[in-house]
Design a protein around this motif. Structure first.
Motif, PDB file in Angstrom:
ATOM      1  N   SER A   1      19.733  18.152 -30.016  1.00  0.00           N
ATOM      2  CA  SER A   1      20.495  17.540 -28.926  1.00  0.00           C
ATOM      3  C   SER A   1      21.998  17.743 -29.117  1.00  0.00           C
ATOM      4  CB  SER A   1      20.198  16.040 -28.849  1.00  0.00           C
ATOM      5  OG  SER A   1      18.835  15.827 -28.596  1.00  0.00           O
ATOM      6  N   SER A   2      22.341  18.717 -29.942  1.00  0.00           N
ATOM      7  CA  SER A   2      23.739  19.089 -30.208  1.00  0.00           C
ATOM      8  C   SER A   2      24.541  18.008 -30.919  1.00  0.00           C
ATOM      9  CB  SER A   2      24.448  19.508 -28.916  1.00  0.00           C
ATOM     10  OG  SER A   2      23.781  20.607 -28.338  1.00  0.00           O
ATOM     11  N   GLN A   3      23.860  17.158 -31.664  1.00  0.00           N
ATOM     12  CA  GLN A   3      24.542  16.165 -32.492  1.00  0.00           C
ATOM     13  C   GLN A   3      24.751  16.747 -33.886  1.00  0.00           C
ATOM     14  OE1 GLN A   3      25.593  13.061 -31.338  1.00  0.00           O
ATOM     15  NE2 GLN A   3      24.967  14.019 -29.417  1.00  0.00           N
ATOM     16  N   GLU A   4      25.927  16.543 -34.436  1.00  0.00           N
ATOM     17  CA  GLU A   4      26.136  16.929 -35.830  1.00  0.00           C
ATOM     18  C   GLU A   4      25.247  16.001 -36.650  1.00  0.00           C
ATOM     19  OE1 GLU A   4      29.823  17.329 -38.941  1.00  0.00           O
ATOM     20  OE2 GLU A   4      30.235  17.472 -36.797  1.00  0.00           O
ATOM     21  N   THR A   5      24.330  16.585 -37.413  1.00  0.00           N
ATOM     22  CA  THR A   5      23.302  15.787 -38.078  1.00  0.00           C
ATOM     23  C   THR A   5      23.241  16.094 -39.561  1.00  0.00           C
ATOM     24  OG1 THR A   5      22.030  15.890 -36.017  1.00  0.00           O
ATOM     25  CG2 THR A   5      20.871  15.110 -37.973  1.00  0.00           C
ATOM     26  N   THR A   6      23.217  15.034 -40.357  1.00  0.00           N
ATOM     27  CA  THR A   6      23.123  15.146 -41.810  1.00  0.00           C
ATOM     28  C   THR A   6      22.011  14.235 -42.289  1.00  0.00           C
ATOM     29  OG1 THR A   6      25.506  15.522 -41.984  1.00  0.00           O
ATOM     30  CG2 THR A   6      24.364  14.828 -43.986  1.00  0.00           C
ATOM     31  N   VAL A   7      21.137  14.766 -43.135  1.00  0.00           N
ATOM     32  CA  VAL A   7      20.147  13.936 -43.806  1.00  0.00           C
ATOM     33  C   VAL A   7      20.651  13.734 -45.231  1.00  0.00           C
ATOM     34  CG1 VAL A   7      17.769  13.727 -44.614  1.00  0.00           C
ATOM     35  CG2 VAL A   7      18.229  14.736 -42.364  1.00  0.00           C
ATOM     36  N   PHE A   8      20.906  12.476 -45.584  1.00  0.00           N
ATOM     37  CA  PHE A   8      21.337  12.135 -46.940  1.00  0.00           C
ATOM     38  C   PHE A   8      20.090  11.733 -47.714  1.00  0.00           C
ATOM     39  CE2 PHE A   8      22.966   9.166 -50.183  1.00  0.00           C
ATOM     40  CZ  PHE A   8      23.889   9.998 -50.803  1.00  0.00           C
ATOM     41  N   LEU A   9      19.769  12.522 -48.720  1.00  0.00           N
ATOM     42  CA  LEU A   9      18.573  12.283 -49.535  1.00  0.00           C
ATOM     43  C   LEU A   9      18.952  11.487 -50.772  1.00  0.00           C
ATOM     44  CD1 LEU A   9      17.049  15.869 -49.279  1.00  0.00           C
ATOM     45  CD2 LEU A   9      16.334  13.825 -48.008  1.00  0.00           C
TER      46      LEU A   9
ATOM     47  N   VAL B   1       4.903  10.285 -47.146  1.00  0.00           N
ATOM     48  CA  VAL B   1       5.020  11.460 -46.276  1.00  0.00           C
ATOM     49  C   VAL B   1       5.112  11.049 -44.809  1.00  0.00           C
ATOM     50  CG1 VAL B   1       3.973  13.679 -45.643  1.00  0.00           C
ATOM     51  CG2 VAL B   1       3.817  12.858 -48.001  1.00  0.00           C
ATOM     52  N   ASP B   2       4.467   9.953 -44.431  1.00  0.00           N
ATOM     53  CA  ASP B   2       4.536   9.472 -43.054  1.00  0.00           C
ATOM     54  C   ASP B   2       5.981   9.130 -42.691  1.00  0.00           C
ATOM     55  OD1 ASP B   2       3.714   8.572 -40.525  1.00  0.00           O
ATOM     56  OD2 ASP B   2       3.048   6.628 -41.275  1.00  0.00           O
ATOM     57  N   ARG B   3       6.610   8.302 -43.480  1.00  0.00           N
ATOM     58  CA  ARG B   3       8.001   7.896 -43.233  1.00  0.00           C
ATOM     59  C   ARG B   3       8.937   9.106 -43.272  1.00  0.00           C
ATOM     60  NH1 ARG B   3      10.605   2.600 -44.880  1.00  0.00           N
ATOM     61  NH2 ARG B   3       8.450   2.141 -45.382  1.00  0.00           N
ATOM     62  N   THR B   4       8.707  10.002 -44.217  1.00  0.00           N
ATOM     63  CA  THR B   4       9.532  11.201 -44.344  1.00  0.00           C
ATOM     64  C   THR B   4       9.395  12.073 -43.105  1.00  0.00           C
ATOM     65  OG1 THR B   4       9.297  11.113 -46.744  1.00  0.00           O
ATOM     66  CG2 THR B   4       9.993  13.219 -45.799  1.00  0.00           C
ATOM     67  N   SER B   5       8.175  12.208 -42.604  1.00  0.00           N
ATOM     68  CA  SER B   5       7.941  13.019 -41.405  1.00  0.00           C
ATOM     69  C   SER B   5       8.688  12.458 -40.205  1.00  0.00           C
ATOM     70  CB  SER B   5       6.445  13.082 -41.102  1.00  0.00           C
ATOM     71  OG  SER B   5       5.747  13.718 -42.150  1.00  0.00           O
ATOM     72  N   VAL B   6       8.637  11.149 -40.022  1.00  0.00           N
ATOM     73  CA  VAL B   6       9.353  10.519 -38.910  1.00  0.00           C
ATOM     74  C   VAL B   6      10.850  10.798 -39.023  1.00  0.00           C
ATOM     75  CG1 VAL B   6       9.970   8.317 -37.821  1.00  0.00           C
ATOM     76  CG2 VAL B   6       7.618   8.726 -38.560  1.00  0.00           C
ATOM     77  N   ALA B   7      11.400  10.635 -40.211  1.00  0.00           N
ATOM     78  CA  ALA B   7      12.837  10.856 -40.414  1.00  0.00           C
ATOM     79  C   ALA B   7      13.240  12.282 -40.082  1.00  0.00           C
ATOM     80  CB  ALA B   7      13.215  10.521 -41.858  1.00  0.00           C
ATOM     81  N   ILE B   8      12.450  13.254 -40.524  1.00  0.00           N
ATOM     82  CA  ILE B   8      12.814  14.655 -40.288  1.00  0.00           C
ATOM     83  C   ILE B   8      12.586  15.040 -38.822  1.00  0.00           C
ATOM     84  CG2 ILE B   8      12.446  17.052 -41.001  1.00  0.00           C
ATOM     85  CD1 ILE B   8      13.900  15.257 -43.058  1.00  0.00           C
ATOM     86  N   VAL B   9      11.597  14.451 -38.162  1.00  0.00           N
ATOM     87  CA  VAL B   9      11.418  14.673 -36.721  1.00  0.00           C
ATOM     88  C   VAL B   9      12.648  14.154 -35.965  1.00  0.00           C
ATOM     89  CG1 VAL B   9      10.109  13.916 -34.682  1.00  0.00           C
ATOM     90  CG2 VAL B   9       8.905  14.791 -36.687  1.00  0.00           C
ATOM     91  N   ILE B  10      13.122  12.973 -36.315  1.00  0.00           N
ATOM     92  CA  ILE B  10      14.303  12.411 -35.661  1.00  0.00           C
ATOM     93  C   ILE B  10      15.529  13.272 -35.957  1.00  0.00           C
ATOM     94  CG2 ILE B  10      15.898  10.440 -35.642  1.00  0.00           C
ATOM     95  CD1 ILE B  10      13.364   8.678 -35.974  1.00  0.00           C
ATOM     96  N   ALA B  11      15.662  13.725 -37.184  1.00  0.00           N
ATOM     97  CA  ALA B  11      16.781  14.606 -37.539  1.00  0.00           C
ATOM     98  C   ALA B  11      16.730  15.880 -36.705  1.00  0.00           C
ATOM     99  CB  ALA B  11      16.744  14.933 -39.028  1.00  0.00           C
ATOM    100  N   GLY B  12      15.541  16.433 -36.552  1.00  0.00           N
ATOM    101  CA  GLY B  12      15.388  17.646 -35.751  1.00  0.00           C
ATOM    102  C   GLY B  12      15.749  17.415 -34.295  1.00  0.00           C
ATOM    103  N   ALA B  13      15.328  16.280 -33.747  1.00  0.00           N
ATOM    104  CA  ALA B  13      15.667  15.954 -32.361  1.00  0.00           C
ATOM    105  C   ALA B  13      17.168  15.767 -32.196  1.00  0.00           C
ATOM    106  CB  ALA B  13      14.925  14.691 -31.929  1.00  0.00           C
ATOM    107  N   SER B  14      17.801  15.156 -33.184  1.00  0.00           N
ATOM    108  CA  SER B  14      19.239  14.930 -33.142  1.00  0.00           C
ATOM    109  C   SER B  14      20.004  16.241 -33.124  1.00  0.00           C
ATOM    110  CB  SER B  14      19.669  14.072 -34.342  1.00  0.00           C
ATOM    111  OG  SER B  14      21.073  13.930 -34.365  1.00  0.00           O
ATOM    112  N   VAL B  15      19.692  17.127 -34.053  1.00  0.00           N
ATOM    113  CA  VAL B  15      20.422  18.394 -34.126  1.00  0.00           C
ATOM    114  C   VAL B  15      20.108  19.264 -32.900  1.00  0.00           C
ATOM    115  CG1 VAL B  15      18.815  19.776 -35.534  1.00  0.00           C
ATOM    116  CG2 VAL B  15      21.261  20.121 -35.778  1.00  0.00           C
TER     117      VAL B  15
ATOM    118  N   GLU C   1      17.489  25.537 -39.511  1.00  0.00           N
ATOM    119  CA  GLU C   1      17.803  26.651 -38.613  1.00  0.00           C
ATOM    120  C   GLU C   1      18.610  26.196 -37.404  1.00  0.00           C
ATOM    121  OE1 GLU C   1      14.050  28.527 -37.735  1.00  0.00           O
ATOM    122  OE2 GLU C   1      13.759  29.056 -39.853  1.00  0.00           O
ATOM    123  N   ALA C   2      18.435  24.949 -36.973  1.00  0.00           N
ATOM    124  CA  ALA C   2      19.176  24.405 -35.834  1.00  0.00           C
ATOM    125  C   ALA C   2      20.580  23.945 -36.224  1.00  0.00           C
ATOM    126  CB  ALA C   2      18.399  23.258 -35.203  1.00  0.00           C
ATOM    127  N   GLY C   3      20.897  23.985 -37.522  1.00  0.00           N
ATOM    128  CA  GLY C   3      22.236  23.623 -37.977  1.00  0.00           C
ATOM    129  C   GLY C   3      22.331  22.313 -38.732  1.00  0.00           C
ATOM    130  N   GLY C   4      21.197  21.694 -39.002  1.00  0.00           N
ATOM    131  CA  GLY C   4      21.207  20.458 -39.772  1.00  0.00           C
ATOM    132  C   GLY C   4      21.456  20.720 -41.248  1.00  0.00           C
TER     133      GLY C   4
END
Length: 119
Positions: free
Chosen positions: A31-39, A15-29, A72-75
């Motif tokens: 920041s108006s970056q087209e963002t995709t999380v590939f699971l 969950v720690d690693r997952t949280s970091v990844a989703i926080v970064i994804a949220g920051a990316s989207v 909600e931000a478009g990710g």
């Protein structure tokens, strides 16, 4: 694309690693970056309805908040098809914003110029 792809291979198992990844994804989207999380691998479980509600790493917002804010931000979430099949996950099990795809979808985004991070 010129956006960001985050390859996430964990969920309930780290969950720690997952949280970091989703926080970064949220920051990316955000920041108006087209963002995709590939699971992929165990990461596919994050796309199952209700799983994010059960995850909360100390020091981070609850996973359900991180995931819903990202969507909600478009990710978007792309879910590895063979990984999902191995775990009995179908389209009907997925949260809004998640789609099961083959590896060619990821390769196409990378070939289009997306940067990538892996967690």
């Amino acid at each position: 694309m010129n956006g960001l792809i985050i390859n996430l291979t964990h969920s309930v198992d780290d969950v720690d690693r997952t949280s970091v990844a989703i926080v970064i994804a949220g920051a990316s989207v955000a920041s108006s970056q087209e963002t995709t999380v590939f699971l992929s691998s165990e990461g596919t479980r994050l796309a199952v309805t209700g799983v994010a509600d059960t995850l909360h790493e100390e020091g981070f917002a609850p996973m359900s908040e991180l995931v819903s804010s990202y969507i909600e931000a478009g990710g978007t979430f792309l879910v590895c098809s063979p990984c999902a099949k191995k775990r009995g996950i179908g389209e009907e099990d997925l949260i809004e914003g998640a789609t099961i795809v083959g590896g060619a979808s990821l390769v196409a985004l990378l070939a289009d110029g997306a940067s990538s991070l892996s967690f």
